[in-house]
Design a protein around this motif. Structure first.
Motif, PDB file in Angstrom:
ATOM      1  N   TYR A  49      25.820 -32.612 -29.864  1.00  0.00           N
ATOM      2  CA  TYR A  49      27.182 -32.099 -30.055  1.00  0.00           C
ATOM      3  C   TYR A  49      27.167 -30.878 -30.973  1.00  0.00           C
ATOM      4  CZ  TYR A  49      31.944 -31.859 -31.899  1.00  0.00           C
ATOM      5  OH  TYR A  49      33.177 -31.420 -32.312  1.00  0.00           O
ATOM      6  N   ARG A  50      26.422 -30.968 -32.078  1.00  0.00           N
ATOM      7  CA  ARG A  50      26.399 -29.899 -33.077  1.00  0.00           C
ATOM      8  C   ARG A  50      25.826 -28.599 -32.491  1.00  0.00           C
ATOM      9  NH1 ARG A  50      25.940 -31.147 -38.573  1.00  0.00           N
ATOM     10  NH2 ARG A  50      23.986 -30.017 -38.824  1.00  0.00           N
ATOM     11  N   THR A  51      24.661 -28.699 -31.880  1.00  0.00           N
ATOM     12  CA  THR A  51      24.012 -27.481 -31.394  1.00  0.00           C
ATOM     13  C   THR A  51      24.770 -26.870 -30.219  1.00  0.00           C
ATOM     14  OG1 THR A  51      22.554 -28.829 -30.002  1.00  0.00           O
ATOM     15  CG2 THR A  51      21.745 -28.212 -32.186  1.00  0.00           C
ATOM     16  N   TYR A  52      25.301 -27.714 -29.341  1.00  0.00           N
ATOM     17  CA  TYR A  52      26.041 -27.225 -28.182  1.00  0.00           C
ATOM     18  C   TYR A  52      27.300 -26.496 -28.620  1.00  0.00           C
ATOM     19  CZ  TYR A  52      28.136 -27.429 -23.485  1.00  0.00           C
ATOM     20  OH  TYR A  52      28.698 -27.114 -22.276  1.00  0.00           O
ATOM     21  N   MET A  53      28.038 -27.076 -29.549  1.00  0.00           N
ATOM     22  CA  MET A  53      29.249 -26.430 -30.045  1.00  0.00           C
ATOM     23  C   MET A  53      28.919 -25.163 -30.823  1.00  0.00           C
ATOM     24  SD  MET A  53      31.737 -28.036 -28.797  1.00  0.00           S
ATOM     25  CE  MET A  53      32.991 -27.121 -29.692  1.00  0.00           C
ATOM     26  N   ALA A  54      27.774 -25.152 -31.497  1.00  0.00           N
ATOM     27  CA  ALA A  54      27.369 -23.939 -32.217  1.00  0.00           C
ATOM     28  C   ALA A  54      27.169 -22.777 -31.252  1.00  0.00           C
ATOM     29  CB  ALA A  54      26.086 -24.210 -33.002  1.00  0.00           C
ATOM     30  N   VAL A  55      26.545 -23.041 -30.103  1.00  0.00           N
ATOM     31  CA  VAL A  55      26.354 -22.004 -29.091  1.00  0.00           C
ATOM     32  C   VAL A  55      27.702 -21.490 -28.590  1.00  0.00           C
ATOM     33  CG1 VAL A  55      25.519 -21.587 -26.746  1.00  0.00           C
ATOM     34  CG2 VAL A  55      24.078 -22.797 -28.385  1.00  0.00           C
ATOM     35  N   ILE A  56      28.632 -22.405 -28.340  1.00  0.00           N
ATOM     36  CA  ILE A  56      29.952 -22.005 -27.850  1.00  0.00           C
ATOM     37  C   ILE A  56      30.676 -21.153 -28.882  1.00  0.00           C
ATOM     38  CG2 ILE A  56      32.224 -22.876 -27.173  1.00  0.00           C
ATOM     39  CD1 ILE A  56      30.816 -25.298 -25.958  1.00  0.00           C
ATOM     40  N   ILE A  57      30.689 -21.598 -30.132  1.00  0.00           N
ATOM     41  CA  ILE A  57      31.390 -20.872 -31.196  1.00  0.00           C
ATOM     42  C   ILE A  57      30.817 -19.473 -31.373  1.00  0.00           C
ATOM     43  CG2 ILE A  57      31.789 -20.819 -33.697  1.00  0.00           C
ATOM     44  CD1 ILE A  57      31.885 -23.924 -33.545  1.00  0.00           C
ATOM     45  N   ALA A  58      29.491 -19.374 -31.447  1.00  0.00           N
ATOM     46  CA  ALA A  58      28.856 -18.075 -31.650  1.00  0.00           C
ATOM     47  C   ALA A  58      29.134 -17.128 -30.480  1.00  0.00           C
ATOM     48  CB  ALA A  58      27.350 -18.248 -31.839  1.00  0.00           C
ATOM     49  N   SER A  59      29.106 -17.642 -29.263  1.00  0.00           N
ATOM     50  CA  SER A  59      29.338 -16.808 -28.080  1.00  0.00           C
ATOM     51  C   SER A  59      30.766 -16.275 -28.057  1.00  0.00           C
ATOM     52  CB  SER A  59      29.056 -17.609 -26.808  1.00  0.00           C
ATOM     53  OG  SER A  59      27.714 -18.030 -26.754  1.00  0.00           O
ATOM     54  N   ILE A  60      31.723 -17.144 -28.333  1.00  0.00           N
ATOM     55  CA  ILE A  60      33.127 -16.725 -28.313  1.00  0.00           C
ATOM     56  C   ILE A  60      33.383 -15.635 -29.349  1.00  0.00           C
ATOM     57  CG2 ILE A  60      35.486 -17.474 -28.812  1.00  0.00           C
ATOM     58  CD1 ILE A  60      34.733 -20.210 -27.649  1.00  0.00           C
ATOM     59  N   LEU A  61      32.925 -15.863 -30.574  1.00  0.00           N
ATOM     60  CA  LEU A  61      33.217 -14.906 -31.639  1.00  0.00           C
ATOM     61  C   LEU A  61      32.477 -13.589 -31.437  1.00  0.00           C
ATOM     62  CD1 LEU A  61      33.313 -17.256 -34.755  1.00  0.00           C
ATOM     63  CD2 LEU A  61      35.215 -16.113 -33.628  1.00  0.00           C
ATOM     64  N   SER A  62      31.259 -13.643 -30.931  1.00  0.00           N
ATOM     65  CA  SER A  62      30.519 -12.416 -30.668  1.00  0.00           C
ATOM     66  C   SER A  62      31.224 -11.569 -29.614  1.00  0.00           C
ATOM     67  CB  SER A  62      29.103 -12.745 -30.217  1.00  0.00           C
ATOM     68  OG  SER A  62      28.383 -11.576 -29.921  1.00  0.00           O
ATOM     69  N   ALA A  63      31.642 -12.199 -28.523  1.00  0.00           N
ATOM     70  CA  ALA A  63      32.362 -11.473 -27.472  1.00  0.00           C
ATOM     71  C   ALA A  63      33.698 -10.949 -27.992  1.00  0.00           C
ATOM     72  CB  ALA A  63      32.575 -12.377 -26.265  1.00  0.00           C
ATOM     73  N   ALA A  64      34.361 -11.731 -28.839  1.00  0.00           N
ATOM     74  CA  ALA A  64      35.653 -11.305 -29.389  1.00  0.00           C
ATOM     75  C   ALA A  64      35.492 -10.068 -30.268  1.00  0.00           C
ATOM     76  CB  ALA A  64      36.282 -12.439 -30.187  1.00  0.00           C
ATOM     77  N   VAL A  65      34.453 -10.064 -31.102  1.00  0.00           N
ATOM     78  CA  VAL A  65      34.206  -8.901 -31.952  1.00  0.00           C
ATOM     79  C   VAL A  65      33.920  -7.666 -31.096  1.00  0.00           C
ATOM     80  CG1 VAL A  65      32.580  -7.882 -33.606  1.00  0.00           C
ATOM     81  CG2 VAL A  65      33.415 -10.207 -33.949  1.00  0.00           C
ATOM     82  N   THR A  66      33.084  -7.838 -30.080  1.00  0.00           N
ATOM     83  CA  THR A  66      32.746  -6.720 -29.204  1.00  0.00           C
ATOM     84  C   THR A  66      33.974  -6.187 -28.491  1.00  0.00           C
ATOM     85  OG1 THR A  66      30.537  -7.635 -28.847  1.00  0.00           O
ATOM     86  CG2 THR A  66      31.307  -6.010 -27.271  1.00  0.00           C
TER      87      THR A  66
END
Length: 446
Positions: free
Chosen positions: A187-204
């Motif tokens: 759960y932890r690692t999977y959600m970490a991937v989702i969170i990082a992907s969303i925020l990275s795309a949002a910043v871009t």
């Protein structure tokens, strides 16, 4: 109250969020730098007029830039050559060292020189590798378990892909399909991937204000045309297997050159690229800006086949030259050319085929070629949808990706990054494992 107290999951997710924000900013800066250099390089070429002078200047500048990128990699971080995805997978397996500071320097500045020179390489390779190295820096500054460490590496890589293409969902799925052997599913690692992907795309997206980067306007195609798209998938499956084989062969060919002379292929590749920037610019660069123009143009079959061959050869030699750069974007442009050639030929044989079918072939081919080479068909479908915005073509792209992946499997092809990692380990004197494509995705702990 207990439910208001931040637990270990919350602290880990904050780290993932920080990874996403940092990678989004870093990737945007990298992309902006590449565009700045290439735009000014183009303005210089245009200012020289016609004749031999612009060719001489372009050959000299591109040749020098590629040699410079090669030397930066060799002297700072040899593992920064290529896309770096195999290095991330090797690090997650505990088989490759991680020198994050050196890799970030070599990847950023070497990548600026390589991509700014016009090589047929994509920016997604450097951003994925730099994303993982950013996560590595954060992981080392904190006390994290080995599993959480791998999770952050994967989150950084996903954030890099999300930023490169503004495709967060494809980035998440890429981790699931591509690193299924290495990624510690929880759960932890999977959600970490989702969170990082969303925020990275949002910043871009916030910094660049871009939507789908390869926007293609196309409507639905008739169900009966799926048969033709399946045939296209079979062709792309064979092409993907050949591409993987050819890439390794060219890299091995360059590896046979004496160590002190390996800058010569980089010089030659850069010089030829410089000449093509003037003679045939469509055969250069990663091709992100080429796709939309190709779909809306009306090139003939022979011209599209020629462009496919030039870009195919271009990415093989550009990647093998030992500079930073990815193969995703070039693969998409190669597939676009091949798909358009197929669609144009079909329209000449069957006049009832219209421009929508031709565009559908281009979009479906992007996913099919990716699925055949990387062997991640679901990522291929979602990546193409996010890149082009052509959601009306989900079914046709699924058909092409499925047939391409099945064809590649039955031809004995193996995923490109698996082969690249095995090659890297072999050159390092390690005996690589012999993984199978039937490695299960362990979702039971999510």
């Amino acid at each position: 109250m207990k439910f208001l107290s931040p637990g270990p999951d919350a602290a880990y997710f904050v780290k993932a969020a920080l990874v996403g924000l940092l990678v989004g900013g870093l990737a945007t800066g990298f992309h902006t730098g590449v565009e700045f250099l290439f735009a000014h390089y183009g303005a210089l070429r245009a200012s020289l007029g016609t004749g031999l002078l612009p060719y001489a200047v372009s050959i000299a500048i591109s040749g020098a830039a590629v040699v410079g990128a090669f030397l930066v990699v060799q002297r700072v971080a040899p593992e920064a050559a290529g896309s770096g995805i195999q290095e991330i997978e090797g690090a997650m397996e505990g088989k490759r060292p991680v020198h994050w500071t050196r890799v970030l320097i070599a990847k950023f500045f070497g990548g600026l020189l390589a991509l700014g020179s016009g090589l047929v390489l994509g920016r997604e390779g450097p951003t994925i590798h730099m994303g993982a190295m950013t996560a590595e820096a954060l992981a080392r500054s904190q006390d994290v378990s080995p599993s959480d460490h791998k999770g952050l590496l994967a989150a950084g890589a996903a954030a890099g892909l999300a930023a490169a293409f503004n495709a967060p969902l494809a980035a998440i799925l890429f981790i699931i399909e591509e690193t299924r052997r290495q990624f510690p599913f929880s759960y932890r690692t999977y959600m970490a991937v989702i969170i990082a992907s969303i925020l990275s795309a949002a910043v871009t997206e916030k910094l660049t204000h871009i939507g789908p980067p390869l926007l293609v306007e196309v409507s639905y195609v008739p169900i009966w045309s799926f048969v033709l798209l399946g045939i296209l998938g079979i062709f792309l499956g064979a092409l993907g297997v050949f591409f993987n084989w050819a890439l390794i062969e060219v890299m091995d060919l360059f590896q046979k050159i004496r160590v002190g002379l390996r800058w010569l292929p980089a010089l030659a590749v850069g010089g030829i690229t410089g000449a093509l920037l003037i003679a045939f610019p469509d055969a250069t660069t990663g091709g992100e800006d080429l796709v939309h123009g190709l779909v809306t143009s009306h090139y003939g079959v022979l011209a599209l086949v020629l462009l496919t061959l030039l870009r195919f050869g271009g990415v093989l030699f550009s990647y093998a030259s030992g500079v930073p750069g990815g193969i995703f974007a070039p693969m998409l442009s190669i597939a676009t050319c091949a798909g358009l050639a197929f669609g144009t030929a079909a329209a000449e044989i069957m006049p009832m085929m219209d421009d929508d079918f031709r565009a559908a072939c281009a979009v479906a081919a992007m996913g099919g070629f990716f699925a055949a080479s990387v062997r991640a068909p679901l990522v291929g479908v979602v990546l193409v949808m996010e890149l082009t915005g052509a959601y009306a073509l989900i079914m046709p792209v699924l058909v092409t990706c499925t047939t391409a992946s099945l064809t590649a499997h039955h031809l004995g092809g193996r995923p490109i990054y698996e082969q690249l990692l095995e090659r890297t380990l072999r050159l390092a004197g390690q005996v690589p494992d012999k993984p199978t494509e039937d490695t299960p995705i362990q979702l039971g702990t999510l």
